[in-house]
Design a protein around this motif. Structure first.
Motif, PDB file in Angstrom:
ATOM      1  N   ALA A   1     -21.640  -6.441 -57.433  1.00  0.00           N
ATOM      2  CA  ALA A   1     -20.421  -6.432 -58.250  1.00  0.00           C
ATOM      3  C   ALA A   1     -20.634  -7.014 -59.635  1.00  0.00           C
ATOM      4  N   VAL A   2     -21.829  -7.584 -59.906  1.00  0.00           N
ATOM      5  CA  VAL A   2     -22.111  -8.214 -61.195  1.00  0.00           C
ATOM      6  C   VAL A   2     -22.784  -7.197 -62.112  1.00  0.00           C
ATOM      7  N   SER A   3     -22.177  -6.941 -63.254  1.00  0.00           N
ATOM      8  CA  SER A   3     -22.765  -6.053 -64.261  1.00  0.00           C
ATOM      9  C   SER A   3     -22.174  -6.408 -65.615  1.00  0.00           C
ATOM     10  N   GLY A   4     -22.787  -5.903 -66.679  1.00  0.00           N
ATOM     11  CA  GLY A   4     -22.278  -6.177 -68.014  1.00  0.00           C
ATOM     12  C   GLY A   4     -23.023  -7.280 -68.721  1.00  0.00           C
ATOM     13  N   ASN A   5     -22.312  -8.035 -69.552  1.00  0.00           N
ATOM     14  CA  ASN A   5     -22.947  -8.966 -70.494  1.00  0.00           C
ATOM     15  C   ASN A   5     -22.854 -10.424 -70.069  1.00  0.00           C
ATOM     16  N   SER A   6     -23.312 -10.734 -68.878  1.00  0.00           N
ATOM     17  CA  SER A   6     -23.450 -12.146 -68.527  1.00  0.00           C
ATOM     18  C   SER A   6     -24.611 -12.726 -69.326  1.00  0.00           C
ATOM     19  N   THR A   7     -24.611 -14.039 -69.511  1.00  0.00           N
ATOM     20  CA  THR A   7     -25.687 -14.675 -70.276  1.00  0.00           C
ATOM     21  C   THR A   7     -26.527 -15.549 -69.361  1.00  0.00           C
ATOM     22  N   SER A   8     -27.739 -15.802 -69.789  1.00  0.00           N
ATOM     23  CA  SER A   8     -28.647 -16.667 -69.042  1.00  0.00           C
ATOM     24  C   SER A   8     -29.780 -17.047 -69.973  1.00  0.00           C
ATOM     25  N   THR A   9     -30.732 -17.810 -69.453  1.00  0.00           N
ATOM     26  CA  THR A   9     -31.889 -18.174 -70.269  1.00  0.00           C
ATOM     27  C   THR A   9     -32.827 -16.990 -70.455  1.00  0.00           C
ATOM     28  N   SER A  10     -32.507 -15.830 -69.869  1.00  0.00           N
ATOM     29  CA  SER A  10     -33.264 -14.608 -70.145  1.00  0.00           C
ATOM     30  C   SER A  10     -32.869 -13.989 -71.476  1.00  0.00           C
ATOM     31  N   VAL A  11     -31.775 -14.470 -72.062  1.00  0.00           N
ATOM     32  CA  VAL A  11     -31.309 -13.948 -73.344  1.00  0.00           C
ATOM     33  C   VAL A  11     -31.720 -14.925 -74.428  1.00  0.00           C
ATOM     34  N   THR A  12     -32.625 -14.496 -75.318  1.00  0.00           N
ATOM     35  CA  THR A  12     -33.134 -15.388 -76.354  1.00  0.00           C
ATOM     36  C   THR A  12     -32.289 -15.282 -77.617  1.00  0.00           C
ATOM     37  N   ASN A  13     -32.438 -14.184 -78.345  1.00  0.00           N
ATOM     38  CA  ASN A  13     -31.683 -14.002 -79.573  1.00  0.00           C
ATOM     39  C   ASN A  13     -30.237 -13.666 -79.211  1.00  0.00           C
ATOM     40  N   GLY A  14     -29.345 -14.623 -79.366  1.00  0.00           N
ATOM     41  CA  GLY A  14     -27.954 -14.465 -78.965  1.00  0.00           C
ATOM     42  C   GLY A  14     -27.575 -15.362 -77.823  1.00  0.00           C
ATOM     43  N   GLY A  15     -28.556 -16.016 -77.196  1.00  0.00           N
ATOM     44  CA  GLY A  15     -28.265 -16.961 -76.122  1.00  0.00           C
ATOM     45  C   GLY A  15     -28.080 -18.359 -76.667  1.00  0.00           C
TER      46      GLY A  15
ATOM     47  N   VAL B   1     -36.382 -18.291 -71.833  1.00  0.00           N
ATOM     48  CA  VAL B   1     -36.253 -19.564 -72.533  1.00  0.00           C
ATOM     49  C   VAL B   1     -36.669 -20.719 -71.620  1.00  0.00           C
ATOM     50  N   PRO B   2     -37.576 -21.591 -72.056  1.00  0.00           N
ATOM     51  CA  PRO B   2     -37.885 -22.777 -71.260  1.00  0.00           C
ATOM     52  C   PRO B   2     -36.689 -23.723 -71.239  1.00  0.00           C
ATOM     53  N   SER B   3     -36.441 -24.315 -70.084  1.00  0.00           N
ATOM     54  CA  SER B   3     -35.273 -25.182 -69.957  1.00  0.00           C
ATOM     55  C   SER B   3     -35.509 -26.200 -68.864  1.00  0.00           C
ATOM     56  N   ASP B   4     -34.761 -27.298 -68.923  1.00  0.00           N
ATOM     57  CA  ASP B   4     -34.806 -28.277 -67.846  1.00  0.00           C
ATOM     58  C   ASP B   4     -33.416 -28.881 -67.657  1.00  0.00           C
TER      59      ASP B   4
ATOM     60  N   ARG C   1     -31.157 -28.932 -71.034  1.00  0.00           N
ATOM     61  CA  ARG C   1     -31.832 -28.757 -72.309  1.00  0.00           C
ATOM     62  C   ARG C   1     -32.618 -27.447 -72.269  1.00  0.00           C
ATOM     63  N   SER C   2     -32.646 -26.734 -73.399  1.00  0.00           N
ATOM     64  CA  SER C   2     -33.436 -25.508 -73.500  1.00  0.00           C
ATOM     65  C   SER C   2     -33.919 -25.345 -74.931  1.00  0.00           C
ATOM     66  N   GLU C   3     -34.980 -24.563 -75.093  1.00  0.00           N
ATOM     67  CA  GLU C   3     -35.564 -24.372 -76.421  1.00  0.00           C
ATOM     68  C   GLU C   3     -36.151 -22.972 -76.511  1.00  0.00           C
ATOM     69  N   SER C   4     -35.643 -22.174 -77.442  1.00  0.00           N
ATOM     70  CA  SER C   4     -36.131 -20.815 -77.633  1.00  0.00           C
ATOM     71  C   SER C   4     -36.767 -20.672 -79.009  1.00  0.00           C
ATOM     72  N   THR C   5     -37.635 -19.689 -79.128  1.00  0.00           N
ATOM     73  CA  THR C   5     -38.378 -19.467 -80.363  1.00  0.00           C
ATOM     74  C   THR C   5     -38.035 -18.107 -80.938  1.00  0.00           C
TER      75      THR C   5
ATOM     76  N   ASP D   1     -36.402  -7.449 -76.640  1.00  0.00           N
ATOM     77  CA  ASP D   1     -37.540  -7.189 -75.759  1.00  0.00           C
ATOM     78  C   ASP D   1     -37.539  -5.821 -75.086  1.00  0.00           C
ATOM     79  N   ASN D   2     -36.799  -4.863 -75.616  1.00  0.00           N
ATOM     80  CA  ASN D   2     -36.858  -3.462 -75.174  1.00  0.00           C
ATOM     81  C   ASN D   2     -36.312  -3.240 -73.760  1.00  0.00           C
ATOM     82  N   PHE D   3     -35.531  -4.153 -73.255  1.00  0.00           N
ATOM     83  CA  PHE D   3     -34.866  -3.968 -71.967  1.00  0.00           C
ATOM     84  C   PHE D   3     -33.640  -4.881 -71.941  1.00  0.00           C
ATOM     85  N   ASP D   4     -32.781  -4.666 -70.956  1.00  0.00           N
ATOM     86  CA  ASP D   4     -31.573  -5.485 -70.839  1.00  0.00           C
ATOM     87  C   ASP D   4     -31.861  -6.678 -69.945  1.00  0.00           C
ATOM     88  N   ALA D   5     -32.060  -7.842 -70.569  1.00  0.00           N
ATOM     89  CA  ALA D   5     -32.403  -9.053 -69.809  1.00  0.00           C
ATOM     90  C   ALA D   5     -31.249  -9.546 -68.961  1.00  0.00           C
TER      91      ALA D   5
END
Length: 965
Positions: free
Chosen positions: A172-186, A373-376, A404-408, A943-947
């Motif tokens: 039932a989960v689809s669409g634009n949920s966010t997570s640490t898999s989303v870098t630019n825009g997360g 994204v690396p996170s702790d 805490r998280s840090e993306s590049t 990254d050429n796919f939907d994270a």
């Protein structure tokens, strides 16, 4: 893989089974403590890994001795018969891995005096809480809406370490949920989106209570602030529930039930990494609990750290040039050697000198970017309860979480013609060798180094209250105080005001005023440290969200009719919400390379009253359920939302259910109060096509190399709530002669109006094709967009329809142990979306449109999973298949709109565990056993796919070691 073939494969597990069993108890039997029967049942349920549903006060009034009960063949039935032998209780199987403790139908008159008499009380789940979606207590299979439950032992065997990871592959989960898999825009948070609707349309609860949104006053709760180690189970209600819970519950509800009655000690550790050597992830947790007849105390400590994946380390994400895959070239025209537009040519300045610019000079920014994204995170959770009197208990729950998280990101790009400020380079600027004013330079300032985005969140939650009983009614008074503080830092940006000054001639930029000229026209490496220090900027965003509430709920029998007891519940809630966040942008302008989050301060007071009733129309076969909630908001007014449901059981094994409800989502405090928000959005301008001269809003053909446009967003204090109508119709089959089997199918429809949206893409399209919104889509004399102004409005509408289907079956024998099979699927038949009144209605079901360009994300027509769980003695294993059907996407290529298919995707996960004597448990697992790469999406920016839908890790190994006593 075609869905029909996938479904056929998943059903093979069912064909192997012929009879069922109730549980998987230890072959050596179970040891039960002395005391209330409720504690004995809790212990029995945990040891046999079965959910027991019982009338709470009936069992709490019965005392049992310490005893050892035999469980031949691992079945719970003999132990339950022995335990309940001298009571007025018996048991019945209500579904896969669920047993209800109920009153005996009849008792001989001469035995009634010797049996313990039953007390009137509501149904509760001994090992957990009431069912999500109602303040009335029903058995799970009597619910008027479909519910997915993720509980023990499923949580253990998956190997998942975060709630977001668990929910990502739910059908039932689809669409634009966010997570640490989303870098630019997360931003380091994780959210969940049901039915493809925005995250703000799914309500997240803890123990049935509302929690605070993320620290920037966001639209949804941050799942990363809930430690999985403290979770007992997760219930996902796939139906609207505004009548029960209020705002946001349009698509459904995710209710996270925490562990509160745990006794003993549990210590666990986890380590995993991708087969390619990255994404090293580890976690540790310790949980302890103890109690007596008058009180209980439990605490849980946990630490989690996730390693990163860099875009360049996977073939799929290594380059932004996707022409070889059938996509477009998304590399940037802002290159280290610069794109320099002169009056008669476009040149670039390389280490070998100045030459004409070509498309080969486009810059591939994926060399620097993070894909995961690396996170702790660290967390502390404490739950305590105390008996105050014979009929009153007090409780408190305290939680503190640090994330805490840090993306590049790639080094900052400068677009002098389109960024904030006057960035034209004067003809007499000291580094201008061309002798003319230059307005269009696109330069990647590698000398600054990569941009690093650091996110941090600190969350505190306190829930405390009293609960008790008056006659046949139970009541609960709860007070809550939640606070979350978030911060974000993005460094190695450029101050537009200083850069503007540094690009002017000596009369404007000199040492006398502390100005340092900057060389944007030189070869790579020509900007020295002095220049960098002068223009370098850092954007800092800090915010806090607060929520405090007082809730009173009472429920019990309202009366009795010929058909049975009339159950009712009613309550009131007073809640205060507040946000306060600011950003350190440059005089209201976004720093170059970043975004200006602006500022928002606001608060609101909410008063709500709600009631529910369940009317039996025919004994044990027909019920009419109703609920209503009235909400008064201090900032926009009031709303009332009802819900009606009908449940009909024509035969004991068959349940028909139907419901209708209205819902609402209040505009967030950010929606109503935000100012100064700017961002470079990934949009498409139709005026870049070759037919631009024929379009009413175009002034010549715009620059074809641009993919980002400066966009200003803003709040609107006049916003009204989004509204919805939810309809569902379902059937549940639990054949009595096939007691390990359960099947359900439910149709759903969600109609939503007054959707709050900004839709800059809609504004650009209307401007280009119809000449509208000239004040919002600002263009220069050459027809290029310089700024898009998009404030929030109630303008959109949606209509989402689909089908949920599930099957579960279990089988047990002495030879092979317990086998449990499940199939869960969701079909989205249509997703009709209208951006604004008068705009076309699009069916988005089965399509992908990236969130970076304002799209709804991946909306697969089919999403499903099937799994097989096995347990025999000390051994357990699990095998799960996840499936996402193919999608269609559209994008512009060479003045044409291309529509292509994104392939379907399936992954296989495998786990094996062994319980070592002495309380130790060792497990190993492999996610994505066949190492399936996510399908390529040409229109995906990251990254050429939907994270948000797929996983880039590839084959991933992990191991866990735990100790329980």
């Amino acid at each position: 893989m075609d869905f029909r073939h996938w479904a056929t494969l998943s059903l093979t597990g069912l064909l192997a089974f012929s009879k069922s069993a109730l549980s998987a108890c230890p072959e050596s039997g179970v040891q039960l403590p002395s005391g209330p029967l409720s504690q004995a049942l809790i212990s029995l349920g945990k040891q046999c890994r079965v959910s027991l549903v019982v009338q709470a006060n009936n069992v709490s009034s019965i005392q049992v001795r310490e005893q050892h009960l035999e469980t031949p063949d691992g079945s719970i039935a003999p132990a339950l018969r022995r335990l309940l032998d001298n009571t007025a209780l018996t048991f019945t199987h209500t579904g896969t891995n669920a047993v209800a403790i109920v009153a005996r139908a009849e008792q001989p008159a001469d035995q009634e005096s010797s049996k313990t008499q039953l007390l009137p009380a509501e149904e509760i789940t001994v090992t957990g809480q009431s069912l999500t979606g109602s303040h009335l207590r029903h058995l799970k299979l009597d619910s008027y809406a479909p519910i997915d439950v993720l509980a023990q032992p499923e949580l253990e065997i998956t190997g998942a370490q975060t709630i977001a990871e668990l929910l990502k592959f739910l059908p039932a989960v689809s669409g634009n949920s966010t997570s640490t898999s989303v870098t630019n825009g997360g931003n380091g948070t994780a959210t969940v989106t049901l039915r493809g609707l925005p995250e703000s349309n799914t309500l997240v609860l803890i123990n049935g209570r509302r929690i605070v949104s993320n620290g920037f006053g966001g639209e949804a709760a941050d799942l990363n602030t809930i430690p999985l180690s403290a979770v007992d189970r997760i219930e996902v209600l796939k139906d609207g529930a505004s009548a029960v819970y209020g705002s946001d519950a349009i698509a459904g509800v995710v209710n996270i039930i925490l562990r509160r009655d745990f006794d003993g000690l549990d210590v666990s550790s986890y380590y995993g990494q991708a087969e390619r050597g990255d994404q090293q992830t580890n976690s540790y947790s310790i949980t302890w609990g103890a109690g007596s007849e008058t009180g209980h105390l439990m605490f849980s400590l946990a630490h989690y750290r996730q390693g990163e994946i860099l875009s360049r380390d996977r073939d799929l994400s290594a380059s932004a040039d996707n022409r070889a895959r059938g996509g477009t070239d998304l590399r940037s025209s802002a290159s280290p050697q610069a794109y320099i537009a002169l009056s008669d040519s476009v040149v670039t300045n390389t280490v070998d000198g100045i030459r004409p610019w070509t498309s080969g000079d486009l810059y591939d920014f994926r060399e620097y970017t993070s894909a995961l994204v690396p996170s702790d995170r660290q967390s502390l959770y404490v739950a305590l309860s105390r008996t105050v009197s014979e009929s009153i208990d007090a409780y408190a729950e305290i939680m503190s979480v640090r994330t805490r998280s840090e993306s590049t990101l790639a080094p900052t790009p400068v677009f002098t013609r389109f960024d904030n400020g006057d960035l034209s380079i004067a003809s007499n600027q000291v580094y201008n060798p061309f002798g003319e004013e230059i307005t269009d330079v696109r330069k990647r300032v590698l000398e600054l180094g990569p941009r690093v985005q650091s996110n941090g969140t600190d969350t505190w939650r306190l829930n405390t209250g009293l609960k008790g009983q008056v006659n046949d009614w139970q009541w609960e008074l709860t007070a809550a105080a939640h606070y979350t503080q978030a911060s974000e830092t993005l460094n190695n940006l450029i101050d537009p005001n200083r850069l503007s000054l540094s690009l002017k001639g000596p009369d404007a930029c000199s040492d006398a005023i502390g100005c340092i000229p900057v060389n944007l026209l030189g070869a790579p490496g020509s900007i020295d440290d002095t220049q960098l220090d002068y223009i370098r900027g850092e954007n800092r965003v800090s915010g806090a969200s607060r929520m405090s509430s007082v809730t009173y709920i009472a429920n019990g029998p309202l009366g009795t009719s010929a058909a049975g007891d009339i159950l009712a519940a009613a309550g009131i809630e007073i809640r205060r919400e507040a946000i306060d966040f600011t950003s350190t942008d440059s005089d209201g302008l976004s720093l170059i390379g970043g975004a200006a989050s602006g500022a928002a301060q606001g608060n609101r007071l909410i008063g709500e009253a709600f009631a529910e009733i369940s009317l039996p129309l025919r004994a044990n076969s027909l019920w009419l359920d109703g609920a209503v909630r009235y909400s008064e908001y201090s900032d926009f007014g009031n709303t009332a939302n009802p819900k009606m449901a009908l449940r009909w059981r024509p035969w004991p094994s068959l349940l028909l259910r139907a419901s209708y409800a209205t819902g609402f989502k209040a505009p967030t405090l950010v929606d109503m109060n935000q100012t100064g928000h700017q961002s470079q959005e990934f949009l498409f301008d139709p005026c870049t096509n070759s037919n631009a001269a024929q379009l009413p809003g175009c002034n010549g053909r715009a620059d074809q190399d641009r993919i980002q446009y400066l966009t200003e967003f803003g709040g609107n204090p006049d916003l009204q709530p989004e509204t919805s109508d939810n309809r569902s119709l379902g059937i549940v089959w639990t054949p009595g002669d096939f007691t390990g089997f359960h099947a359900s199918i439910d149709l759903y429809e969600i109609r939503q109006n007054d959707v709050i949206d900004t839709s800059p893409q809609y504004l650009i399209n209307q401007n280009a094709f119809n000449g509208l919104f000239d004040d919002r889509v600002q263009r220069d004399s050459q027809g290029d967009i310089t700024r898009v102004i998009a404030t929030r409005l109630n303008i959109g509408a949606r209509d989402v329809r689909g089908v949920d289907a599930s099957m579960r079956y279990q089988y047990q024998s002495r030879e092979i142990g317990l086998l449990r099979w499940s199939l869960n699927s969701s079909h989205m038949s249509s997703y009709l979306n209208q951006l604004a009144p008068g705009s076309p209605i699009e069916n988005l079901a089965g399509t992908f449109a990236d969130a970076a360009s304002g799209g709804a994300g991946s909306l697969p027509e089919w999403k499903a999973n099937t799994g097989l769980y096995w347990q025999r003695g000390r051994w357990e294993g699990g095998y799960t298949i996840h499936y996402v059907s193919e999608l269609e996407e559209s994008f512009a290529l060479n003045d044409q709109t291309i529509t292509r298919t994104i392939d379907s995707w399936s992954t296989h996960d495998l786990q094996l565990a062994y319980g070592v004597p002495g309380g130790f448990r060792f497990a190993v697992g492999i996610d994505n056993l066949l190492d399936q790469e996510p399908p390529f999406a040409a229109s995906a920016f990251n990254d050429n796919f939907d994270a948000r839908t797929y996983d880039l890790s590839g084959r991933y190994w992990y191991t866990t070691l735990s100790f329980s006593m």
